[in-house]
Write an enzyme that holds these catalytic residues in place. Structure first.
Site, PDB file in Angstrom:
ATOM      1  N   GLN A 111       0.730  11.377  -2.434  1.00  0.00           N
ATOM      2  CA  GLN A 111       0.763   9.928  -2.666  1.00  0.00           C
ATOM      3  C   GLN A 111       0.080   9.208  -1.515  1.00  0.00           C
ATOM      4  OE1 GLN A 111       4.761   8.457  -2.573  1.00  0.00           O
ATOM      5  NE2 GLN A 111       4.274   6.497  -3.512  1.00  0.00           N
ATOM      6  N   SER A 114       1.075   4.455   1.800  1.00  0.00           N
ATOM      7  CA  SER A 114       1.338   3.851   3.112  1.00  0.00           C
ATOM      8  C   SER A 114       0.147   3.962   4.052  1.00  0.00           C
ATOM      9  CB  SER A 114       2.520   4.543   3.778  1.00  0.00           C
ATOM     10  OG  SER A 114       3.691   4.343   3.050  1.00  0.00           O
ATOM     11  N   SER A 154       3.133  13.396   2.423  1.00  0.00           N
ATOM     12  CA  SER A 154       3.638  14.764   2.353  1.00  0.00           C
ATOM     13  C   SER A 154       2.790  15.538   1.347  1.00  0.00           C
ATOM     14  CB  SER A 154       5.121  14.814   1.995  1.00  0.00           C
ATOM     15  OG  SER A 154       5.395  13.969   0.938  1.00  0.00           O
ATOM     16  N   GLU A 237      10.008   6.508  -7.592  1.00  0.00           N
ATOM     17  CA  GLU A 237      10.244   7.116  -6.292  1.00  0.00           C
ATOM     18  C   GLU A 237      11.710   7.008  -5.903  1.00  0.00           C
ATOM     19  OE1 GLU A 237       7.844   5.469  -3.167  1.00  0.00           O
ATOM     20  OE2 GLU A 237       8.273   7.169  -1.857  1.00  0.00           O
ATOM     21  N   GLU A 370      16.029  -1.752   4.802  1.00  0.00           N
ATOM     22  CA  GLU A 370      15.854  -3.209   4.844  1.00  0.00           C
ATOM     23  C   GLU A 370      15.181  -3.703   3.553  1.00  0.00           C
ATOM     24  OE1 GLU A 370      15.051  -1.129   7.418  1.00  0.00           O
ATOM     25  OE2 GLU A 370      16.827  -1.652   8.580  1.00  0.00           O
TER      26      GLU A 370
END
Lengths: 400, 382, 400, 382
Positions: A111, A114, A154, A237, A370
């Site tokens: 994926q 990020s 990953s 996810e 958060e």
């Protein structure tokens, strides 16, 4: 009716395909082609348009016969995230090309979301996808050139394909200028470097994309609608992370309970009460997971999954911390600080120190706690959003 | 482990009707205007008699509803949500279940239509347990006797029991002595009750004294202990349902307040620190629901006459260990998130806070239930 | 040098004023006039321009002689808030008129700040102060007409004067349209009603102001600068609440420790550890208060006072909660739910239930814990402010 | 109670010089590049010998600095802040104070200039206490003996001691047996040390075994117990100073991160939920400082030869009960507030987390110190 039909289809299939004789991959390919992979998928894409809730029946029948299924931990991103995203947003050609080797585990997925500057604020990704132009005429051709850096990837070092979110128009507000691609991880310009965590392991990677060329056929969804496609991936996810069913004392609370039972010499009244509090909390988290699953009639993930992930992370952290408190000096003995590249996380093996350290990641990876609290507050409780300055500004003009 | 934690359609229907009635007939202001009365007799008669909820768990052949603890739980959730001042938990759950465990049909018939109310005469903080009654001293989870405050002499009871909840208006008293369980008419000569000025204005305490009161023995020895254990276990579990209902109200009230209260030119619910706190509160309340539902489900499937089995004991201890603190924390958070308004007499949240605090002590409190768990799941103290 | 001078001044004063002979009020008036009230105040306003840190020396000398001082709990708002505000912002005439009877306790003060719609957002007060106009010419006269409602006003029913924050210009942004007045609580149109708390007591009041006329001489600071004056009051408020020195096991932790010692029948191992945790925390709060006071060389209150108040509130709440857990059924016995009007809060008398309930207010009154956390984050840690929409909008146009 | 909790001008000057040296010579990356070495010998020699900090508490006539525990505390705060891998606490505090309590001048002279290092050979989680050594079983706060792993026979020591902190490079070993305290040269025949792969990469553990090692007895009976008690108490208190320093670094690092990391178009430090968490963290760190400073002040005014008096024991127990958990919480919070970055090997915060976790166990841990307090301040268990 579906039940009987599926049972007889499995029996029939097993009669024609002896798992003892046929190789594993060949068996899985045949099972996919028979529609007995994801039974709720359309015919031709591993399924039979059957009711999703009967999947355990089919899997159970194959298990009982000692026949292989798709091993979820070998290709977690493929099965958990890529498959539902491709099914929903992929062209017929892409679905046809990608889903079978994904399910059989022949092609591993990663994926590419990020980035160093886009973590919680995922929509801020800076990786650029630029339409390839014809050298002479300047007209758009059918391909894209990708440049940027992804992080926390990953399985990138094993993956054939990556789910890629990239910016196609920096002049639009950040959510609007994104597009979504399937990235060929074997393409020139894709460089994968291990990224080491505080455990000493490198479970993840950094992926550097330098002039990577992707054909337009590998795009999922329309140009500029990458964020909508990414939401499908993200919703799945959180279910993958938080939704596993566990028995009582399954998971780390069981490790802690065993440590308590085995080490009467280390017990104190204060630790006893902390242990009991965590045992109670573990049951509360476990039963809540059960409740959420029972309510998830349609099989669609909802924001409740975020809540399960949130409390699971906090629990795991508290449990692994108490294990260290209990063991005292014995908990400070580690096994190895050398760089390892594990394919999956084994919280129950290795040392208490490893468990404690690895658990710190539970509240960061796959959506920080958060961010999850914000989702719960806004989507489950309907609380107002905060004033935002970044929604209507061109991405290129945002402070960073 | 195959307990269904969801509400059935019938559950939801029952809830709607109870909530509608309570909204109409049990506004919280009644508690403050009725302060000289220990509970709300009018409300009880609507709930118990008109709606037939007192005898929900009593078999139909004894005049009851022929339902069970699952349905009691729906009512308790709503009573917690409305901080309703009625002795439902004491009479329709604890006393009723104790009598069911004794197969004491004669009295169950009296309770079935709600015209008479019963109470098990033990201090409010008495935990369930094989030996019941007073909180055991440290490290001791089962003493040799229960009901130590009262003794029986030739079918007459003498002694004192302090701090009994929801007992002020009970008609029938179920009184344990050291090894027997007795029933006494509350109006009998020699019974005296003193009302206690109680922290919880919706669940008053009463001190009892008995002076040679004529009594009828309904169980003795292991049967008495088993019945009391069952009754108090049911009380602990159904209190958890009440605590969940109370906590859910506090969450809902806080969310409403945060959506409608403006400060700094915007609704305070848009401030991130408050949002994150409410998100954590949502998680806790949802967990409380799951835990309470699980315990109700386990207990509902068990046999009163056999006493609580091991999983029922685990589920009950879990429910009280978890739900008591959640109700208190939610009530405290609800006060805080209402700011000055939450600190006044003129806003209902203080009634929830006081009720949550009493509930946190009732049937032993979270601490003693955690200790009980230790024995049940093999996590021994040092 | 100052030390010796002060000692001999006290001795001299006591020689001339025998507290056994002179009445209490007369004695205090004379002490004020001798400059031995607030020694750091200017001469003529109760002081001698002496160093503030020598105040305890003077108070101690009077105490030792059995002579009266100004009783702080009789006029807490006067001494703690009104005096520093008047000293800093009052006209010479006002200081002269107000400070002496304030110090002697002849005139009690209250604080007219909070309103139902202006709690944490104090600058949003809606109470209007309008310049009195001459009926004929329409020209401004020297007075103001006040209309509005204040809330949480302790001592209003005993007060001669109130510190009043009111809006003089609703067309300006909220911080800019405020002015600050001394309100004559005996003026027509001032109505005080008890406000009952969850304890059953009415420590506070609501104050309704209807066409109350105040002369312009009672204004503190310039028109439109009320917020600046109010800040002086607020800074002193947090010191008053959080800054008292306490010995070990002083305050509610001592009550809890005694309950523990007296009730062996109620002890459990879990409660024992919780008790010890709170005992440790009480010491941490106490020693931090000591540290803050030692650092407060100048005597000026700083944001550290907010931190002490914040942790004191949380501690008190936890301690009173544990007392209830410890006492079980005995903690559920209350004394009285009838309406009382106490002049001050006595946390150590009455019942455990009262303590628990009253402690809920510690994190609300005098600045909520949420507001204090914001002050710590911004003023002590220098974290950025959030985006605000209310700073540059005319008060009248703010959503509410 | 008249302890001054502020730093003096001299304290601040000492801090500046230690911090400047550590900034220059002990960047955190050195720990990862020096992973095969248990501590940083170069850094030790700068700190101990060049700056003269090893012998701070040794009297001047023995070649030391003639200062005391207050000055040690400044150094420890800075070492915690820099997660510096040097055996300062073990040698310059615990061993030095133990030797001071024994008036063992000959060895103090050797430690004074830092050329030799000493360690008290007990497991890292050994609490101070009249009877020292292994954590006592539940409910027992003082056993009859200390140093149970090693016995003396004709001035030769035999036995094993696992998990000794900061002992890998010590030259002198202070070894307790059941009722005596011995000194052993680390190079003596029969001493073997096995390095432990340790969770804390800046404070390694070592397992010891002794096989008929020649030893010199420096104290026996009550004197030995008193000296060990004093030395470990000083260790617990100075560890609290280190824990405060570590926690303060974590707070500062989190604040820096929140000011400079932008997400959603603004610095994340402007998000209220994070601001409120950091405000709470500031309160905790400030409390840790006050508590640690108090304990250092009380101990600095006490007499090593007399052993810790009651207030010194209270102050030490308080310091460990409070500061250990604060350091762990701050390190955990610092990881979380750094997000993914805080979870990497390439950011220093993991070294703080690992050190805080080891420190939380060292000298007994918060739990045992709370139990010790119970005895000291008359709050008996049930």
């Amino acid at each position: 009716m579906w039940k009987d039909r599926l049972s007889s289809l499995v029996t029939e299939f097993l009669a024609g395909h002896d798992p003892e004789v046929i190789g594993r991959t060949e068996f899985l390919r045949a099972r996919f082609d028979a529609g007995l992979a994801w039974i709720h998928h359309p015919v031709g894409l591993g399924g039979l348009d059957a009711p999703r809730e009967l999947q355990p029946l089919v899997d159970g029948a194959f298990d009982a016969a000692g026949a292989p299924g798709s091993p979820p931990h070998r290709n977690p991103i493929g099965l958990g995230l890529a498959a539902p995203t491709i099914l929903r947003h992929g062209t017929p050609a892409l679905r046809k090309r990608l889903l079978r080797p994904l399910w059989t585990g022949e092609e591993i997925w990663c994926q590419l979301f990020s980035e160093p500057g886009a973590g919680s604020d995922l929509a801020a990704v800076a990786t650029r996808a630029v339409r390839q132009t014809d050298g002479g005429s300047g007209a758009h051709t059918a391909g894209w050139i990708i440049n940027g850096q992804k992080v926390w990837t990953s399985l990138a070092h094993r993956a054939r394909w990556g789910l890629l979110l990239a910016r196609t128009d920096p002049d639009l507000p950040k959510h609007q200028g994104l597009s979504y691609f399937v990235c060929d991880m074997t393409a020139p310009g894709v460089e994968v470097r291990p990224l080491r965590q505080l455990t000493g392991d490198a479970e993840f990677n950094e992926v550097f994309l330098t002039d990577v060329r992707l054909p337009d056929e590998l795009r999922l969804g329309e140009i500029g609608e990458g964020w909508q496609v990414a939401r499908t991936t993200l919703m799945n996810e959180r279910v993958v992370i938080g939704g596993r069913p566990v028995p009582r004392e399954g998971g780390m609370i069981g490790v802690l309970a065993e440590a308590w039972r085995n080490r009467p010499d280390r017990r104190t009244p204060a630790l006893h009460d902390e242990l009991l509090r965590l045992w109670v909390r573990a049951e509360a988290v476990r039963l809540t997971g059960l409740l959420v699953r029972q309510q998830m009639v349609t099989g669609d993930p909802g924001p409740e999954g975020s809540a399960v992930k949130l409390s699971y992370a906090a629990l795991t952290q508290a449990v692994s911390g108490l294990e260290l408190d209990l063991l005292g000096v014995d908990g400070l003995r580690h096994d190895d600080w050398s760089l390892r590249r594990p394919d999956r996380v084994d919280m129950l093996g290795r040392t208490p120190g490893y468990r404690y350290l690895r658990a710190r990641g539970n509240s960061i990876e796959g959506g920080t706690s958060e961010i999850l609290r914000g989702i719960i507050a806004e989507r489950l409780l309907g609380l107002p959003t905060e004033p935002r300055t970044d929604r209507n500004t061109a991405w290129k003009d945002l402070p960073r | 482990m195959s307990v269904d934690l969801r509400y059935s359609e019938l559950d939801l229907e029952l809830r709607r009707s109870v909530r509608a009635m309570l909204t109409l007939h049990s506004p919280w202001q009644r508690v403050l205007t009725n302060q000289d009365r220990p509970d709300d007799a009018t409300l009880w008669s609507r709930l118990a008699t008109e709606m037939g909820l007192a005898g929900l768990a009593v078999p139909e052949r004894l005049g009851g509803g022929g339902a069970g603890l699952r349905e009691n739980a729906i009512v308790c959730e709503e009573l917690g949500r409305a901080v309703a001042p009625v002795p439902y938990l004491a009479s329709a759950v604890v006393a009723t279940q104790t009598l069911l465990a004794c197969a004491a049909e004669r009295w169950l018939t009296q309770l079935a239509d709600g015209t008479r109310r019963a109470v098990v005469v033990v201090p409010v903080d008495t935990p369930p347990g094989p030996a019941g009654v007073r909180p055991a001293p440290v490290g001791v989870h089962a003493g040799p006797a229960f009901g130590p405050g009262v003794r029986a002499d030739d079918h007459r009871l003498t002694g004192t029991v302090p701090g009994v909840a929801d007992a002020a208006t009970a008609d029938l008293l179920l009184v344990p002595t050291v090894d027997e369980l007795w029933i006494v008419e509350a109006v009998a000569a020699g019974v005296s009750r003193s009302p206690v000025v109680s922290l919880d204005q919706t669940r008053a305490l009463t001190d009892f004294s008995f002076d040679a009161v004529p009594a009828y023995r309904i169980a003795a020895g292991r049967a008495a202990a088993g019945a009391l254990h069952w009754g108090l276990t049911a009380g602990a579990v159904l209190l958890a349902a009440e605590q969940y209902g109370l906590a859910q109200w506090c969450l809902d009230a806080a969310v409403d307040q945060l959506k409608t209260r403006y400060q700094f030119g915007r609704p305070i619910g848009g401030f991130q620190a408050l949002k994150h706190r409410l998100a954590d509160a949502w998680v806790e309340v949802t967990q409380a629901r799951a835990v309470a539902r699980y315990a109700v489900g386990v207990l509902a499937d068990a046999d009163p006459g056999a006493g609580p089995d091991s999983e029922a004991q685990v589920a009950a201890a879990l429910a009280q260990a978890h739900c008591g603190p959640v109700a208190v924390r939610l009530a405290e958070e609800c006060v805080q998130l209402h700011g000055g308004l939450g600190f006044t007499w003129e806003h209902p949240v203080h009634l929830y806070l006081k009720r949550a605090r009493t509930a946190a002590v009732a049937f032993g409190g979270a601490d003693r239930h955690r200790s009980a768990l230790a024995g049940l799941v093999d996590l021994p103290p040092g």
